[in-house]
Design an enzyme around this catalytic site. Structure first.
Site, PDB file in Angstrom:
ATOM      1  N   ASP A  28      -5.072 -25.115   3.195  1.00 15.44           N
ATOM      2  CA  ASP A  28      -3.623 -25.084   3.014  1.00 15.44           C
ATOM      3  C   ASP A  28      -3.329 -24.454   1.652  1.00 15.44           C
ATOM      4  OD1 ASP A  28      -4.219 -26.971   1.125  1.00 15.44           O
ATOM      5  OD2 ASP A  28      -2.684 -28.400   1.750  1.00 15.44           O
TER       6      ASP A  28
ATOM      7  N   LYS B  53      -5.655 -24.223  10.580  1.00 14.39           N
ATOM      8  CA  LYS B  53      -5.384 -25.284   9.608  1.00 14.39           C
ATOM      9  C   LYS B  53      -5.039 -26.585  10.336  1.00 14.39           C
ATOM     10  CE  LYS B  53      -1.692 -26.605   7.538  1.00 14.39           C
ATOM     11  NZ  LYS B  53      -0.416 -26.708   6.852  1.00 14.39           N
TER      12      LYS B  53
END
Ligand code: SF4
Length: 256
Positions: free
Chosen positions: A184, A165
């Site tokens: 996310d 991420k």
């Protein structure tokens, strides 16, 4: 098994759709006739026509969507993204406004006093682990990459505290490199509500999104979905009445 309306606790009535299959009224949010019309036009799930329609509507709603972490370079974005775990961007920006004056580069963070740094980033939560990650990543950047945040997924993932991420945020936003899709909490929730994935695991969700979203849209799409998740498709009681994707959405979480 009988299905019941969650709000009224009454049994849900069934109605035959045009395709001859039974639809449960009150469980999909969209009115059956309208939903069937949209499904005929763009298909369902990851039908390329539906994905294209979703992307077009996101472009209309969020033409300027970008990362909301304030930063001046790739290194600051990396640190801010590490700090943003389990914390809002607003809070991170408040902390980094003074943090980056005291620690302007990787060298400064690498030689920080850990106890001092812990207290300085304390408002972002998980401050001990984040201090270890920030100092470890800074050392790694100095020792292995000449003081520059690396530009490949493989290299950036060698830095402590950096997972896909964070890597996707930095590579996409700071360098314009589409190595993957940022997944996310908002992207997880919205890609499931929009039926772009059935998975819950971020890695599998990213793989699904990389398959169905054109690569040239990966960076923008992530930002747009995050903006939509913060402003409209919030976790509890999404504001579907204000959502320009409503006609394409048949999530059970819909509120209209
Ligand atoms: S706000 Fe509602 S209609 Fe829009 S994507 Fe989210 S759940 Fe679907």
């Amino acid at each position: 098994m009988k299905r019941v309306n969650k709000k009224t606790a009454k049994p849900v009535k069934k109605r035959a759709t045009e395709g001859g299959k039974l639809a449960f009224l009150g469980t999909t949010g969209a009115k059956p006739a309208k939903a069937a019309k949209v499904a005929r036009a763009v298909g369902r799930g990851t039908d390329p026509r539906r994905v294209a329609a979703i992307l077009a509507k996101l472009d209309v709603a969020y033409p300027t969507a970008t990362c909301e972490l304030v930063h001046e370079n790739a290194f600051q974005l990396l640190i801010s993204t590490i700090l943003s775990a389990q914390c809002t961007d607003v809070r991170v920006n408040q902390v980094t406004a003074t943090l980056y004056q005291k620690y302007p580069n990787a060298e400064a963070f690498a030689h920080a006093n850990p106890s001092e740094l812990e207290q300085e980033i304390r408002p972002t939560g998980f401050f001990r682990n984040k201090t270890k990650s920030i100092m470890g990543a800074s050392k790694g950047i100095i020792e292995n990459f000449g003081g520059q945040v690396p530009k490949t997924m493989e290299e950036i993932l060698t830095l402590p505290g950096v997972a896909r991420k964070t890597a996707n945020v930095v590579l996409g936003t700071a360098y314009g490199i589409a190595a993957g899709v940022v997944v996310d909490t908002h992207v997880i929730r919205l890609s499931r509500r929009l039926d772009l994935t059935k998975h819950e695991d971020p890695k599998k969700i990213e793989e699904d999104l990389m398959r169905v979203i054109p690569k040239e849209k990966w960076i923008t799409f992530s930002h747009q979905l995050i903006w939509h998740g913060r402003r409209v498709c919030v976790a509890r009681k999404p504001r579907c009445i204000d959502c320009n994707l409503e006609s394409l959405c048949y999530s059970k979480d819909k509120t209209v």
